[in-house]
Design an enzyme around this catalytic site. Structure first.
Site, mmCIF file in Angstrom:
data_model
loop_
_atom_site.group_PDB
_atom_site.id
_atom_site.type_symbol
_atom_site.label_atom_id
_atom_site.label_comp_id
_atom_site.label_asym_id
_atom_site.label_seq_id
_atom_site.Cartn_x
_atom_site.Cartn_y
_atom_site.Cartn_z
ATOM 1 N N HIS A 190 21.337 -45.301 7.912
ATOM 2 C CA HIS A 190 20.922 -46.545 8.556
ATOM 3 C C HIS A 190 22.115 -47.424 8.932
ATOM 4 O O HIS A 190 22.136 -48.029 9.995
ATOM 5 C CB HIS A 190 19.981 -47.298 7.614
ATOM 6 C CG HIS A 190 19.269 -48.434 8.273
ATOM 7 N ND1 HIS A 190 18.088 -48.265 8.962
ATOM 8 C CD2 HIS A 190 19.570 -49.746 8.366
ATOM 9 C CE1 HIS A 190 17.696 -49.427 9.437
ATOM 10 N NE2 HIS A 190 18.580 -50.345 9.091
ATOM 11 N N SER A 207 14.430 -50.002 15.030
ATOM 12 C CA SER A 207 13.212 -49.445 14.437
ATOM 13 C C SER A 207 12.892 -50.137 13.128
ATOM 14 O O SER A 207 13.783 -50.622 12.441
ATOM 15 C CB SER A 207 13.420 -47.965 14.163
ATOM 16 O OG SER A 207 14.384 -47.798 13.152
ATOM 17 N N HIS A 208 11.627 -50.192 12.781
ATOM 18 C CA HIS A 208 11.207 -50.578 11.441
ATOM 19 C C HIS A 208 10.100 -49.628 10.985
ATOM 20 O O HIS A 208 9.057 -50.050 10.486
ATOM 21 C CB HIS A 208 10.792 -52.045 11.382
ATOM 22 C CG HIS A 208 11.600 -52.840 10.406
ATOM 23 N ND1 HIS A 208 11.127 -53.882 9.673
ATOM 24 C CD2 HIS A 208 12.889 -52.689 10.007
ATOM 25 C CE1 HIS A 208 12.069 -54.358 8.898
ATOM 26 N NE2 HIS A 208 13.149 -53.658 9.086
ATOM 27 N N ARG A 232 17.413 -62.008 14.854
ATOM 28 C CA ARG A 232 18.671 -62.482 14.278
ATOM 29 C C ARG A 232 19.866 -61.794 14.930
ATOM 30 O O ARG A 232 20.905 -62.399 15.137
ATOM 31 C CB ARG A 232 18.685 -62.260 12.757
ATOM 32 C CG ARG A 232 17.873 -63.290 11.998
ATOM 33 C CD ARG A 232 18.169 -63.265 10.511
ATOM 34 N NE ARG A 232 17.833 -62.010 9.866
ATOM 35 C CZ ARG A 232 16.614 -61.620 9.536
ATOM 36 N NH1 ARG A 232 15.584 -62.394 9.809
ATOM 37 N NH2 ARG A 232 16.397 -60.460 8.948
ATOM 38 N N ASP A 233 19.702 -60.499 15.254
ATOM 39 C CA ASP A 233 20.792 -59.802 15.932
ATOM 40 C C ASP A 233 21.146 -60.480 17.250
ATOM 41 O O ASP A 233 22.293 -60.436 17.695
ATOM 42 C CB ASP A 233 20.396 -58.338 16.216
ATOM 43 C CG ASP A 233 20.612 -57.461 14.992
ATOM 44 O OD1 ASP A 233 21.466 -57.799 14.158
ATOM 45 O OD2 ASP A 233 19.919 -56.435 14.865
ATOM 46 N N GLN A 246 10.712 -55.886 2.792
ATOM 47 C CA GLN A 246 10.996 -57.301 2.704
ATOM 48 C C GLN A 246 9.812 -58.117 3.198
ATOM 49 O O GLN A 246 8.950 -57.628 3.901
ATOM 50 C CB GLN A 246 12.235 -57.646 3.531
ATOM 51 C CG GLN A 246 13.386 -56.693 3.342
ATOM 52 C CD GLN A 246 13.278 -55.471 4.242
ATOM 53 O OE1 GLN A 246 12.190 -55.113 4.686
ATOM 54 N NE2 GLN A 246 14.388 -54.838 4.497
ATOM 55 N N ASP A 277 24.128 -61.898 10.759
ATOM 56 C CA ASP A 277 22.899 -62.038 10.001
ATOM 57 C C ASP A 277 22.902 -61.043 8.855
ATOM 58 O O ASP A 277 23.712 -60.121 8.816
ATOM 59 C CB ASP A 277 21.697 -61.776 10.905
ATOM 60 C CG ASP A 277 21.551 -60.311 11.245
ATOM 61 O OD1 ASP A 277 22.501 -59.746 11.818
ATOM 62 O OD2 ASP A 277 20.509 -59.721 10.924
#
Lengths: 747, 229
Positions: free
Chosen positions: A48, A94-95, A116-117, A240, A268
């Protein structure tokens, strides 16, 4: 507090590191790592964060040039120049794994992370897009995932006040255990106000701000680098929890900070939390960083150094401010009522040095942790699966037999992959910020840029069925379709971001798809002059029973110099002539017709001539810019018949019919209607411009034919289809709610 | 006419109001921070849409206690105009300037789509610029937009002509299909008995420019400017 476990090879293996990697850690440190250090290496060298199994392939992509202002991967998001002193920051991520176990929070934090990115770079987010892939809706679990993901995306983006303007929702049984959830964000920044993720200047101060740090999300990055299994459920604590209100404060405060004189760098905290942001910023600035974990505002007592370092609590930022300017930065953070603490400072020795309760618990050369630095790079084996040859040459003639084509077309219009997705898009605010000129439901979204004449076009595209059948061509087709969608608004494609969702890279037959897809994407991007500005790789999207279809999602950005010269995707004027750019072939392979009506995924992906595709799009944009075109719509899933129906019904307020005649052809009706041949666009033009458009097409050496006329309340595609427009629209617009309802009552 | 837009930390339609009123309609506009206890030279207050303080509790429940609200109440008592849009409408009901409450949508989902509204009053200071009984189209974007009030209040609202906008079919019929969130009596917007405080769930500030959806929101702000000039 219980003491840290003793670090051994066995513990390193449990952390997902290999024996070889553990040896390298011993070599780098010249000693056995502490427990926190082991944690830090394991997340920073996870797929990742490090891209260790993909970076070698990714480097073959065109990653600079054109309007790009930062090389791919150098910053948090890609950056392109759009003129007028402005730049656009955009990225897709992706998430998938979080959404597989907790769809609502998984999707919400996916949106939060990608936002945030964007604002980390000083850009104000203006739009959000989502590419979602689920298993069949007849399975209750998949409906739960769809519902949770859509609510999660909606609640987060709606609260933050960023419109969700486009995207796609795709269904295939391969995604049953493992949904693919890709979120893209787009932001605009003044070119002279771009912030960088860098720590530099000895003695400058490191400040953490935003939410408190808790135990949530520890090892999220490592979790995302494993296959999904029954144990995944027990990793729910790795997911999260999002707080969009906190993100809104973070967004406004960050943009103000970037405008101040105090800022040196900012990043971030996403995957791997403080560890990743501090080491990457130091490595990027060729500096060291020294932080004290006792200063970190915590959510709970008794957290160990290991936990604080690896926590992925959301809505946190790390910034480096000029020594002496701390007060200015802190005034801004106080104004937005954000927690903040001075954690430490920048050094020049290149070390990431972390102390906790008076002891140094972590001392690692920052560069050894980072991608492009010491993180490992692997060249994985690729092997073409034997079964693919069989699939590619399968005889599709049995599926071409004559049938009632009206019925077939209606069934396709109700297919979950084709039907209207308002059930999803109505849960998203798509017009907040008042920039949305063309929203969800068309080819690409188009947004105005306030204070300029510009339009920004954006889309996400990928047909994973094509990529499965032919990864190289399939990925090129995804780029081509994205570019075609952008061109259909009148805009010119300028750059892409990508999210590459694949299986386990250690399995050669799985890695084959990745390697080939990257190659195909590179070929297409070179032709369209749309460099790859960055993106994200998600491997291990497989479970014990199934593997996803290989899914390289393309997020593309386009620019329209004069927003007034845009077109819609739907028919408008009775009497207008309909033109088809491109040729239909016997290309049923991978079509929705085969999948939805015959439950078959076989054949080869449609042929693609990139030069013809490019010429077609240039010709289309030229015709639009001269004002000759009234509407333009891409012809893709469901083939020509579905695209024609869409042209008639996409404007729900004003349905309109059309009479089409496709002329003499040796093709079967199934191909004529439903083949998904590439490089085709349906246009409508005022009859007075018909000659000019046809002449331009001839000059551009692209196939073009006048195929019909707009009018009446029926859709006629002679001699096979004759439908009431109302009926087609009813089927198309009611399919998804109906499907969700009937699936529930069937249980 | 000077408009003052109250900015709570979670407001997200504040800038939309600002941009449209300034650039599309040419008014003077300024932002008012929620911690401000007073303001000067403001003719009309706008409480914009968004999620004032996150709204994890009931929408608008915390905003009513914010420092600026005292000054907003004073503004209302003077008879000066206040417009609450979406979250702003929710806040106005929480603070007691408007009666009733905004409940969770009937579908229990956030809904964003254009809706048709029937103009119910020609002579209100907020709707003068519209012709009565015609319909307009504005977008809604909310999770808690279902207007509810006791029978007693509803009778009062009806009798005093304080219902300004109702959800309707495109032709102006009050149908269930035209009611997106289950609001009682299809109510989308109301005003107080003095006629200077108005709240509505749909977003007029998103319809001030033809290139982004249309201009059906313009007459609302023009009416206020004229009536309170």
């Amino acid at each position: 507090m219980k003491s840290d476990p003793v670090v051994t090879l066995a513990l390193a293996l449990q952390h997902g590191l290999s024996e070889e990697e553990y040896e390298r850690i011993l070599q780098i440190l010249g000693r056995t790592p502490t427990y926190p250090e082991l944690g830090v290496f394991s997340v920073m060298w996870s797929e990742h964060c490090s891209y260790k199994n993909s970076i070698a392939e990714l480097k073959t992509l065109p990653r600079s040039g054109g309007r790009m202002l930062a090389e791919a991967g150098a910053e948090n998001a890609g950056l392109v120049d759009i003129g007028h002193g402005l730049a656009v920051a955009f990225k897709i991520e992706s998430h998938n794994h979080p959404c597989a176990v907790e769809p609502y929070q998984g999707a919400a934090t996916g949106v939060g992370g990608i936002m945030r990115d964007i604002f980390t770079m000083g850009a104000r987010p203006i739009a959000s897009l989502d590419s979602l892939h689920f298993g069949s809706l007849s399975i209750a679990r998949n409906r739960y995932l769809l519902d949770g993901v859509v609510r999660g995306i909606g609640d987060y983006g709606n609260c933050l006040g960023i419109p969700t303007v486009a995207g796609e929702v795709i269904f295939h049984h391969g995604y049953s255990q493992n949904p693919i959830i890709n979120c893209m964000a787009v932001g605009v920044v003044n070119k002279d106000r771009i912030a960088s993720a860098v720590a530099k200047g000895e003695g400058n101060t490191v400040i953490i701000f935003g939410s408190r740090t808790g135990r949530d999300g520890i090892h999220g990055a490592t979790f995302a680098s494993e296959e999904i299994s029954e144990e995944s459920e027990s990793k729910r604590s790795s997911v999260q929890v999002g707080d969009p209100f906190a993100e809104k404060l973070l967004l406004e405060a960050t943009l103000e900070l970037v405008r101040s004189d105090a800022l040196i760098g900012i990043q971030d905290m996403g995957a791997a939390g403080i560890t990743c942001s501090s080491s990457e910023m130091a490595a990027h600035g060729k500096s060291g960083i020294e932080i004290d974990l006792d200063k970190v505002p915590l959510r709970e007592e008794g957290m160990s150094a290991y936990e604080i370092l690896l926590s992925e609590s959301q809505e946190r930022m790390l910034t480096v401010v000029k020594k002496g300017y701390e007060g200015e930065a802190e005034r801004i953070l106080d104004h937005w009522e954000l927690l903040h603490e001075r954690l430490g400072h920048v050094t020049i020795d290149g070390m990431m040095r972390v102390s906790h309760q008076g002891e140094v618990v972590c001392e690692i050369p920052a560069n050894e942790l980072a991608l492009g630095g010491g993180a490992p790079v692997y060249h994985r084996q690729a092997k073409r699966p034997m079964s693919l040859d069989q699939t590619n040459i399968m005889n599709l003639d049995p599926y071409r037999q004559d049938r009632d084509w009206n019925v077939a077309l209606l069934e396709l219009l109700a297919s979950p992959n084709i039907c209207d997705k308002s059930w999803v898009t109505q849960q998203y605010d798509s017009t907040v910020r008042t920039n949305t000129v063309l929203g969800p439901g068309g080819d690409a979204a188009l947004l105005r840029v306030k204070g300029t004449s510009l339009g920004l076009a954006m889309t996400t595209d990928c047909n994973p069925k094509f990529v499965y059948l032919n990864p190289r061509r399939g990925a090129a087709l995804a780029v081509a379709e994205a570019a075609r969608n952008i061109s259909c608004t009148g805009a010119t494609p300028i750059a892409i971001t990508n999210c590459l969702n694949f299986g386990n890279p250690y399995k050669p037959e799985s890695f084959y798809f990745f390697k080939e897809a990257v190659a195909g994407m590179g070929e297409a991007c070179r032709i369209f002059d749309t460099p790859v500005t960055g993106g994200n790789v998600s491997f291990y999207n497989e479970s014990e029973e199934s593997m996803i279809l290989p899914t390289p999602v393309i997020g593309m950005l386009g620019i329209l110099e004069n927003l007034e010269l845009r077109v819609n995707s739907y028919f408008q004027h009775e009497g207008d002539r309909i033109i088809l750019f491109g040729m239909t072939g016997a290309d049923l392979g991978g079509s929705e017709y085969l999948y939805h009506l015959h439950n078959t995924l076989a054949g080869d992906a449609p042929p693609l001539d990139l030069e013809v595709e490019l010429r077609t799009q240039i010709c289309l944009r030229e015709a639009i810019s001269r004002g000759w075109i009234r509407s333009a719509h891409d012809c893709s899933e469901g083939g020509l018949a579905v695209a024609l129906v869409e042209c008639c019904i996409l404007n729900r307020k004003s349905l309109i019919g059309a009479a089409i005649s496709l002329g003499e052809s040796r093709l079967h009706a199934a191909d004529q209607l439903f083949a998904e041949s590439a490089s085709r666009v349906i246009l409508s033009v005022d009859p007075k411009h018909l000659g000019e458009v046809m002449a331009l097409a001839a000059e551009s050496k692209i196939p073009a034919a006048e195929i019909g006329k707009i009018g009446s309340d029926r859709i006629i595609i002679g001699p096979w289809v004759d439908l009431e427009v109302e009926k087609a629209a009813y089927t198309f617009y009611n399919a998804l709610p109906k499907l969700l309802k009937s699936a529930i009552s069937a249980e | 006419m000077r408009f003052g837009i109250v900015v709570f930390p979670g407001s997200n339609c504040d800038y939309d109001c600002y941009w449209g009123l300034k650039n599309d309609l040419g008014f003077q506009v300024s932002f008012l921070w929620h911690r401000q206890r007073s303001f000067e030279d403001i003719d009309c207050i706008i409480l914009p849409g968004g999620f004032s303080y996150g709204d994890y509790l009931r929408s608008g429940a915390i905003a009513r206690f914010s420092p600026i609200m005292e000054a907003v109440l004073k503004h209302a008592r003077k008879g000066s105009p206040i417009i609450g849009i979406c979250n702003g409408f929710q806040i106005l009901t929480e603070v007691g300037l408007l009666p009733g409450a905004l409940l969770r949508n009937e579908s229990l989902r956030f809904i964003h789509r254009p809706v048709h509204l029937r103009i119910e009053q020609q002579d209100s200071k907020f709707t003068k610029g519209y012709s009565v009984n015609r319909t307009i189209e504005l977008p809604i974007a909310h999770g808690d937009g279902r207007y509810f009030a006791s029978q007693h209040i509803l009778t009062e609202l009806e009798n005093e002509g304080r219902i300004l906008f109702r959800y309707s079919s495109p032709e102006g019929r009050l149908t269930a299909a035209g009611n997106p969130n289950g609001s009682i009596n299809n109510i989308a917007g109301i005003c107080n008995s003095e006629g200077n405080v108005m709240g509505l769930m749909p977003h007029p500030e998103r319809r001030l420019n033809a290139s982004v959806g249309g201009t059906d929101g313009r007459p609302l702000f023009m009416s206020v400017a004229e009536a309170f000039a």
